[in-house]
Design an enzyme around this catalytic site. Sequence first.
Site, PDB file in Angstrom:
ATOM      1  N   ASN A   1       0.856  -1.181   0.000  1.00 37.60           N
ATOM      2  CA  ASN A   1       0.000   0.000   0.000  1.00 37.60           C
ATOM      3  C   ASN A   1       0.892   1.231   0.000  1.00 37.60           C
ATOM      4  OD1 ASN A   1      -1.710   2.099   0.437  1.00 37.60           O
ATOM      5  ND2 ASN A   1      -2.775   1.152   2.173  1.00 37.60           N
TER       6      ASN A   1
ATOM      7  N   SER B   1      28.765  -7.209  -2.701  1.00 40.54           N
ATOM      8  CA  SER B   1      28.272  -7.527  -4.034  1.00 40.54           C
ATOM      9  C   SER B   1      27.901  -8.997  -4.170  1.00 40.54           C
ATOM     10  CB  SER B   1      29.315  -7.161  -5.080  1.00 40.54           C
ATOM     11  OG  SER B   1      30.554  -7.744  -4.739  1.00 40.54           O
TER      12      SER B   1
ATOM     13  N   ASN C   1       1.676  -9.090   4.183  1.00 39.09           N
ATOM     14  CA  ASN C   1       1.932 -10.516   3.980  1.00 39.09           C
ATOM     15  C   ASN C   1       0.794 -11.206   3.236  1.00 39.09           C
ATOM     16  OD1 ASN C   1      -0.021 -10.787   5.909  1.00 39.09           O
ATOM     17  ND2 ASN C   1       1.287 -11.786   7.447  1.00 39.09           N
TER      18      ASN C   1
END
Length: 575
Positions: free
Chosen positions: A207, A263, A231
């Site tokens: 949202n 990385s 969820n």
Amino acid sequence: MKFPWKILMAAPLFFLLALHTSASPAYNDQPTTSHSGSRVCVGCVVVVSVIEQLAQVRNSTAQAAMERLCSYLPEKLFLKSTCYLVIHIFGSDIIKLLSADMNADVVCHTLEFCKQDAGRPLCHLYPPPKVAWELTLKKARHIVGKSQTLKYPRSNSSICSLPFLAKICQEIKSAIKKSVPFKDSDSDKYSVFPTLRGYHWRGRDCNDHSKTAYPGRRPDNWDAHQDSNCNGIWGIDPKDGIPYEKKFCEGSQPRGIILLGDSAGAHFHIAPEWITALQISLNSFLNLPTAVSNELDWPQFSGITGFLDSTSGIKEDSIYLRLRKRNHCNHRDYQNISKNGASSQNLEKFIESLSRNQLLDYPAIVIYAMIGNDVCNGKMDPVPGMTTPEKLYSKVMETLKYLNSHLPNGSHVIFYGLADGAFLWDHLHNRYHPLGQLNKDVTYAQLYSFLSCLQLSPCQGWMSANKTLRALTSERAELLSRTLKTVATREKFTNFNLFYLDFAFQEITEEWQRRGGQPWQLIEPIDGFHPNEVASILLAEHFWKKVQLQWPEVLGKENPFNSQIEQVFGDQGGH
Ligand SMILES: *[C@@H]1O[C@H](CO)[C@@H](O)[C@H](O)[C@H]1NC(C)=O
Ligand SMILES: *[C@@H]1O[C@H](CO)[C@@H](O)[C@H](O)[C@H]1NC(C)=O
Ligand SMILES: *[C@@H]1O[C@H](CO)[C@@H](O)[C@H](O)[C@H]1NC(C)=O
Ligand SMILES: *[C@@H]1O[C@H](CO)[C@@H](O)[C@H](O)[C@H]1NC(C)=O
Ligand SMILES: CC(=O)N[C@H]1CO[C@H](CO)[C@@H](O)[C@@H]1O
């Protein structure tokens, strides 16, 4: 693992990437290095190699090969148009030189993308020409005409400062700005966009208009009316009037996963199909725009926070997915706080992007995985630049204090030890690099030496023919790992338990061999440095087994309502 690496090998259209990197605001926080000239050299050698080999495998002229390459590129982010521009500017000289049998090293030295600085060795990827280097270069210069030095501006820190590229840089900058909302405010770290550190990096915001709805929070009013923790579980069961979140998740001990990594954790990857002539096709570059916007990291496939099955057909199996499988209430609760070049010493610069509210949110499992940059740097003598155990200890304590003041009580922090990168040389040095497979002329040993000559090696200590140095680097890594282990046994914190786990590359290599694989298949083929997707998934598997055995409380319980959640909510809205 330092920043320039991403641009370094990122050709076929290195120019484009360099351009986009210079233009993209996503890179503002990166240090500019003094080696940009060398980066241009690597980029040039890679691009020219690809053109040359593409012409060879398609039995076409260099001209046709260049045009073919550009035609394969997506329009997005000006990739195609920049490619044509590059051909327009450099094409005819490249063609002349390639037609005269000059190799990529010679072409790039002639065009002065590569330069031999006074008192420094000559850097080359391919074996040097049979005729003396000076003579070859003289001949090559003659072929393209004398005015080279005036024709092309010398490479300096930003490719965008080249006059003929300045305009397109501006356009790219504004296009990127327009298309992607940058979210910097602390309250709004979750995104509905995939790249530019959006939901490929942490759980999708369900949202975007509400600052109080985000993955990982304890549900507001049991999510009776809206999904406050994203969820995918919310609403009221009409049969009995009980909110689903309460019914399915209460007491299930939900938790999120947060990676503090480098990385390798972000899953840095340059796709071999971008530069392997035999594989280049229209489809090779479909993923390039996404990759560029993600800093050439692919966290969505990483072993810790990954959630997508990769295009290579490998089944994704990350720690996040396993946590989600164990308890569907954990859906979307992952954060990838990792950065190329991250180490214990610079983590403080970006740890603030970790988002966890001590009062409102569920506990988290934090994985600290700085697996190499504390011993890896590109200096000719890398040893003085390596982190000492004392420095590590003090920075790590700062990190832990930060975590203790930001993680909800009941969290867990797990240190990974450093990798022992000695396996890189052992498994790769006499194998052919993708650029050398066609003509059997570039091994990883050559690549490593080219990069170190340019002072661009991501890890001089391990990517070196010097056995003493490799051993010294491994020794330091081992010492740092032991330091982390000591911290984990000695120090106690109120809001989390602290654990230490070896970075078990040896064990996963053995596992891979048991399954019929070869050790070199676990390393990124283009950079010859990072663990690849398979390795990352094997590591996740290993992590899970170890933790389940030694500290099962970290992973929480199996949720008995999982199948009911699936029945009611399906895929819970995806990731
Ligand atoms: C390559 O192209 C040339 C000229 O078009 C032709 O003569 C030659 O037979 C071709 N070679 C192969 C291996 O296809
Ligand atoms: C790069 O070159 C351009 C043009 O030659 C020059 O204006 C600019 O100042 C240079 N930038 C740096 C950082 O040297
Ligand atoms: C944290 O939780 C543990 C139990 O899990 C409890 O014993 C402890 O008192 C709590 N600490 C704080 C600071 O609330
Ligand atoms: C190899 O590395 C060690 C340790 O850095 C250094 O002392 C030695 O001079 C190096 N040997 C060569 C041949 O470069
Ligand atoms: C979406 C996301 O998690 N992004 C973060 C990932 O990590 C970097 C580096 O810490 C942050 O800058 C991003 O905000």
